[in-house]
Design a protein around this motif. Structure first.
Motif, mmCIF file in Angstrom:
data_model
loop_
_atom_site.group_PDB
_atom_site.id
_atom_site.type_symbol
_atom_site.label_atom_id
_atom_site.label_comp_id
_atom_site.label_asym_id
_atom_site.label_seq_id
_atom_site.Cartn_x
_atom_site.Cartn_y
_atom_site.Cartn_z
ATOM 1 N N LEU A 136 13.117 15.911 7.368
ATOM 2 C CA LEU A 136 12.521 14.628 7.371
ATOM 3 C C LEU A 136 12.629 13.900 6.045
ATOM 4 O O LEU A 136 12.804 12.748 5.969
ATOM 5 N N ARG A 137 12.975 14.584 4.760
ATOM 6 C CA ARG A 137 13.069 13.668 3.603
ATOM 7 C C ARG A 137 14.642 13.383 3.706
ATOM 8 O O ARG A 137 14.721 12.066 3.338
ATOM 9 N N LEU A 138 15.693 13.944 4.456
ATOM 10 C CA LEU A 138 16.723 13.408 4.605
ATOM 11 C C LEU A 138 16.867 12.160 5.599
ATOM 12 O O LEU A 138 17.253 10.868 5.099
ATOM 13 N N GLY A 139 15.983 12.057 6.694
ATOM 14 C CA GLY A 139 15.743 11.075 7.545
ATOM 15 C C GLY A 139 15.163 10.011 6.933
ATOM 16 O O GLY A 139 15.792 8.618 6.926
ATOM 17 N N VAL A 140 13.862 10.116 6.128
ATOM 18 C CA VAL A 140 13.310 9.033 5.540
ATOM 19 C C VAL A 140 14.121 8.280 4.340
ATOM 20 O O VAL A 140 14.161 7.014 4.490
ATOM 21 N N CYS A 141 14.940 9.304 3.581
ATOM 22 C CA CYS A 141 15.462 8.598 2.457
ATOM 23 C C CYS A 141 16.743 7.836 2.946
ATOM 24 O O CYS A 141 17.203 6.983 2.329
ATOM 25 N N ALA A 142 17.143 8.161 4.196
ATOM 26 C CA ALA A 142 18.310 7.402 4.621
ATOM 27 C C ALA A 142 18.028 5.963 5.399
ATOM 28 O O ALA A 142 18.838 5.297 5.928
ATOM 29 N N ALA A 157 7.699 8.732 -1.654
ATOM 30 C CA ALA A 157 7.139 10.001 -1.380
ATOM 31 C C ALA A 157 7.843 11.017 -0.880
ATOM 32 O O ALA A 157 7.889 11.973 -1.511
ATOM 33 N N PHE A 158 8.680 11.047 -0.020
ATOM 34 C CA PHE A 158 9.871 11.850 0.484
ATOM 35 C C PHE A 158 10.902 12.250 -0.550
ATOM 36 O O PHE A 158 11.268 13.476 -0.576
ATOM 37 N N ALA A 159 11.021 11.420 -1.460
ATOM 38 C CA ALA A 159 12.100 11.498 -2.229
ATOM 39 C C ALA A 159 11.635 12.363 -3.354
ATOM 40 O O ALA A 159 12.294 13.232 -4.129
ATOM 41 N N ALA A 160 10.293 12.299 -3.799
ATOM 42 C CA ALA A 160 9.445 13.121 -4.687
ATOM 43 C C ALA A 160 9.251 14.567 -4.114
ATOM 44 O O ALA A 160 8.837 15.355 -4.993
ATOM 45 N N SER A 161 9.305 14.627 -2.856
ATOM 46 C CA SER A 161 8.977 16.116 -2.283
ATOM 47 C C SER A 161 9.764 17.014 -2.735
ATOM 48 O O SER A 161 11.087 16.692 -3.004
ATOM 49 N N ARG A 162 9.252 18.250 -2.270
ATOM 50 C CA ARG A 162 9.981 19.278 -2.970
ATOM 51 C C ARG A 162 10.004 20.613 -1.742
ATOM 52 O O ARG A 162 10.883 21.389 -1.786
ATOM 53 N N HIS A 217 0.923 13.083 -2.392
ATOM 54 C CA HIS A 217 1.516 11.951 -2.995
ATOM 55 C C HIS A 217 0.860 10.503 -2.717
ATOM 56 O O HIS A 217 0.732 9.811 -3.736
ATOM 57 N N PHE A 218 0.749 10.146 -1.534
ATOM 58 C CA PHE A 218 0.066 8.997 -1.263
ATOM 59 C C PHE A 218 -1.315 8.670 -1.966
ATOM 60 O O PHE A 218 -1.953 7.884 -2.574
ATOM 61 N N ARG A 219 -2.166 10.242 -1.875
ATOM 62 C CA ARG A 219 -3.339 10.153 -2.520
ATOM 63 C C ARG A 219 -3.569 9.950 -3.951
ATOM 64 O O ARG A 219 -4.194 9.212 -4.615
ATOM 65 N N ARG A 220 -2.564 10.456 -4.639
ATOM 66 C CA ARG A 220 -2.405 10.346 -5.938
ATOM 67 C C ARG A 220 -1.986 9.215 -6.557
ATOM 68 O O ARG A 220 -2.470 8.723 -7.590
ATOM 69 N N SER A 221 -1.366 8.300 -5.874
ATOM 70 C CA SER A 221 -0.732 6.944 -5.992
ATOM 71 C C SER A 221 -1.807 5.825 -5.643
ATOM 72 O O SER A 221 -1.525 4.740 -6.048
ATOM 73 N N GLY A 222 -2.837 6.369 -5.044
ATOM 74 C CA GLY A 222 -3.946 5.128 -4.706
ATOM 75 C C GLY A 222 -3.636 4.563 -3.540
ATOM 76 O O GLY A 222 -4.106 3.390 -3.327
#
Length: 817
Positions: A93-99, A189-194, A207-212
């Protein structure tokens, strides 16, 4: 174009933005992927949307790539991203969303369990201002057309419940694989995921919750598809991933702070740790014996499944209402195995050390979250809150007043209520926290509530706009908290106030408040400026040095308030500190160096229910966290000052305020050995079933060493008298110890005065009645003050001489010695 990064290949990606990107992660999906792509592209072609579809092959070993390649040949808007090996759905998912290039990004599973037509519902949520829309099977309006096996469904729901409770409260279906995001926010959010596994859904939502960024949960149609790769155990893996992520996200500075707090607590109790079972804190007076007994009797009740709220092991035969005494069931129960294995002395030492460190860590967490971001500033603020002189004084003897790790958590939850975002959830959590704190200490909870009330009053006056917005959700949340808390504590409170050996209130004298000088003086255990004579003259005893913040800290706090007066938080903290200090003076106080006595505001509360049993000097303990927060604010502000000269002067002032408060390790002495008569079990030949062992004199708050005998004997015998709170007289006024009897008073007076009355028939007859009331099997006198006079008096009361047995004098009350 093509790009290569970390062995992952993105083929033929467009370089211009599109309206919608659909991302489909795929691993060995050769059989299901073709119909899924046809359904998605068929739907999108009938819309006016400018779209792209990205399939991420996560190292498949079947023909998944060939399926995508064939589809891409028919429609170039279908793109393929490949990974040379299988790394998990999260990585795909991270690859796909970041692309992606879409202004909106839809992620959907390859099984298309939620039909692509449900995109319209998610689209509407984004059009209404949401940053993300989650297709949900668990909200009202959702329909499930084909269900899983019942066991599988139950395990899935249970796992999802744990995930949303721990990680993303408020979202019922975090793992449904049909989600629509705002494109830019999704890529961030996906780029920041680990995470590489299933837990990425939760990580992104966090990430969405923390970012408001607002997230909506939208009901969708859903049907279970055969061949699903999600297994019930995967929910456990998600929790494991999130736990590891949480651990990895902890800052080294936070770990260092917690470690330093633990080392500080160990240093404070270093003398006790040198020999937990053989060292005694003399400044605890008799409280160490009492608290070890509390832990021992609780462990015994747990082991034998007895009522944890009552015992007859002390105060026999009437017994002790344990709920009406501070036995800290919230810790003494979970520590029962340690108490049973290693003894109450080690268990209590461990609880007090870890509890003090946990309290400091909790204040640190609250200060970082709510007051300052600067970790060093927060450390010193929390250190003052947890290791202030009043806390160190109570660390001798009163774990309920220095183990306060729940208080910062309760404060934070109350502040969450004021925000009004999740009133029901926060109210429930607050109610559970308050219920647990009741089993740690009710008076500290009352004092904490007073402190929060003072702060709310001060802050509400200076920030009326905030108060206007906050009061309604706060009251609603408190009502919910009360509805949750009361059923949990109703029976224990009924037992406390109306059960056997309950009492009305404990009298502490006409005035147990602080002298104004006590607020500005130094405590006995101050490493630099301590003075035992002065501190004891200004306090009830070494365990009740409830103020002693020192004049340098008072001057520093005053300067901070003047310099930062424009901050509403500083004003509220200043009001809280000053109000608590004034209340702690008691119903009346004398102006130092004069004979003038003035009424104090505590007089308004002194005779009210609950408050009538409070030692009013303890109210000054509220000042500790308030002053700690002011110190943290000052240190953070000094760190931002550019002038080195100003910084130097400021930090010198901080040092001058705090260094005099650094505590020396608590005093310890060698413990008095338990007589061999008790330690070797000889007592068992003298005490029958249902009988008690009567120490001479009976244990009381002035000498409770017999409680140590009892714990050393694994609570094998009962004791009349004792050190606890119980009722006295028809009015059931609370007193320390058992209700006195003629013989107990006689023996006590001989011990403390060295004088004995003439023992005649009247005293002998009264003693016989008292022995019968206590169901005494034997009287035991250990060597001590005035023991010769005591022995002669008991000889006359019993009518025969005692016998020296294993280090004590014994009078067998059955048939003779």
């Amino acid at each position: 174009m093509s790009a290569t990064a970390t062995s992952d290949v993105i083929e033929d990606m467009p370089a211009t933005a599109v309206d919608l990107t659909v991302v489909v992660p795929a691993y060995n999906e050769e059989k299901r992927l073709g119909p899924t792509l046809e359904a998605i592209t068929g739907y999108l072609r009938d819309t006016e949307t400018d779209w792209e579809l990205i399939v991420v092959d996560d190292g498949s070993t079947d023909g998944t790539r060939d399926v995508v390649t064939a589809a891409s040949a028919l429609d170039p808007r279908i793109q393929l991203v490949t990974s040379p090996r299988n790394r998990g759905k999260g990585h795909a998912l991270r690859l796909g969303v970041c692309a992606s290039y879409g202004r909106r990004v839809l992620v959907t599973d390859a099984d298309l369990a939620a039909p692509i037509e449900e995109l319209e519902r998610l689209d509407k949520a984004l059009a209404d201002g949401q940053a993300a829309a989650i297709g949900s099977r668990a909200t009202a309006g959702a329909s499930i057309e084909a269900r899983q096996h019942r066991l599988r469904e139950f395990l899935g729901r249970a796992g999802n419940f744990l995930i949303r409770s721990v990680a993303v409260p408020g979202i019922r279906d975090t793992q449904c694989g049909f989600k629509l995001f705002d494109g830019d926010r999704a890529r961030e959010a996906f780029a920041a995921s680990r995470l590489n596994g299933w837990g990425i859904d939760v990580e992104v939502l966090q990430h969405f919750r923390r970012s408001g960024w607002p997230v909506a949960e939208v009901p969708v149609r859903w049907a279970h598809q055969p061949g699903s790769k999600v297994r019930p155990l995967d929910y456990g893996r998600v929790l494991a991933e999130l736990t590891l992520l949480k651990i990895r996200s902890v800052r080294p500075a936070d770990v260092l702070a917690a470690t330093l707090f633990l080392l500080m607590a160990v240093a404070l109790y270093s003398g006790r740790w040198a020999g937990p079972g053989h060292r005694y804190l003399p400044d605890s007076l008799q409280d160490q014996n009492q608290w070890e007994w509390f832990f021992a009797v609780t462990a015994d009740n747990v082991r034998h499944l007895h009522n944890p709220l009552f015992t007859t092991l002390q105060g026999f035969p009437d017994g002790v209402n344990l709920m009406a005494n501070t036995v800290m069931l919230g810790l003494s129960v979970p520590f029962a195995p340690i108490t049973l294995l290693f003894g109450p002395a080690i268990s209590l030492t461990l609880v007090m050390t870890l509890g003090l460190a946990a309290t400091a860590a909790a204040w640190y967490w609250l200060i970082v979250k709510r007051v300052v971001r600067h970790r060093v500033a927060a450390f010193f603020g929390a250190a003052l809150a947890a290791f202030a002189p009043p806390m160190v004084s109570h660390a001798n003897a009163h774990p309920n007043f220095m183990i306060l790790f729940m208080v910062p958590l309760i404060i934070d939850r109350a502040l969450r209520l004021c925000a009004g975002t999740r009133v029901v959830r926060d109210g429930i959590v607050l109610g559970l926290m308050a219920a647990y704190q009741v089993f740690l200490g009710e008076e500290p909870l009352l004092l904490a509530s007073m402190g929060m009330g003072l702060f709310a009053l001060g802050y509400g006056v200076v920030r009326r706009d905030v108060a206007k917005e906050s009061w309604r959700p706060l009251l609603n949340g408190l009502a919910i908290a009360g509805a949750v808390c009361l059923p949990l504590i109703l029976l224990p409170l009924y037992w406390q106030f109306a059960g056997p050996q309950s009492y009305k209130s404990v009298l502490h004298g006409d005035n147990a408040g602080n002298s104004p000088l006590a607020l500005l003086s130094f405590a006995e255990r101050s490493l630099v400026a301590g003075n035992a004579e002065t501190a004891n003259a200004l306090s009830l005893n070494p365990t009740e040095q409830n103020a002693f913040y020192g004049w340098p800290l008072a001057v520093f706090a005053f300067a901070v308030v003047i310099r930062l007066w424009e901050q509403a938080l500083v004003k509220a903290l200043a009001f809280t500190t000053l109000a608590a200090a004034v209340l702690s003076l008691g119903p009346r106080f004398r102006i130092p160096l004069t004979d003038a006595v003035l009424p104090g505001p505590w007089a308004l509360l002194a005779h009210k229910p609950l408050f009538e049993s409070v030692i009013e000097g303890r109210v000054a303990m509220i000042c500790a966290p308030a002053l700690g927060m002011l110190v943290a604010i000052a240190i953070e502000r000094l760190g931002r000052v550019r002038g080195l000269g100003t910084q130097y002067v400021g930090f010198v002032a901080v040092a001058a305020a705090l260094i005099p408060l650094v505590p020396a390790p608590l005093k310890t002495v060698d413990r008095v050995d338990v007589p061999a008569f008790i330690a070797d079990g000889t007592w068992q030949t003298y005490i029958g079933e249902g009988e008690s062992l009567v120490p001479v004199p009976l244990p009381d708050p002035g000498n409770a060493e017999a409680l140590h005998w009892q714990t050393a004997a694994n609570l094998g015998f009962r004791l009349p008298g004792g050190y606890f709170n119980g009722p006295y007289g028809k009015d059931r006024i609370g007193i320390y110890g058992a209700a006195p009897r003629f013989t107990s008073n006689l023996l006590r007076d001989i011990r403390y005065t060295g004088r004995a009355p003439v023992i005649g028939k009247n005293w002998q007859a009264q003693a016989k009645r008292d022995f019968a009331f206590w169901k005494a099997g034997a009287l035991v006198l250990a060597p001590g003050a005035n023991d010769t006079l005591l022995r002669r008096s008991v000889d006359k009361l019993v009518g025969r001489p005692g016998k020296w047995v294993d280090g004590v004098w014994v009078w067998d009350l059955h048939t003779g010695n």
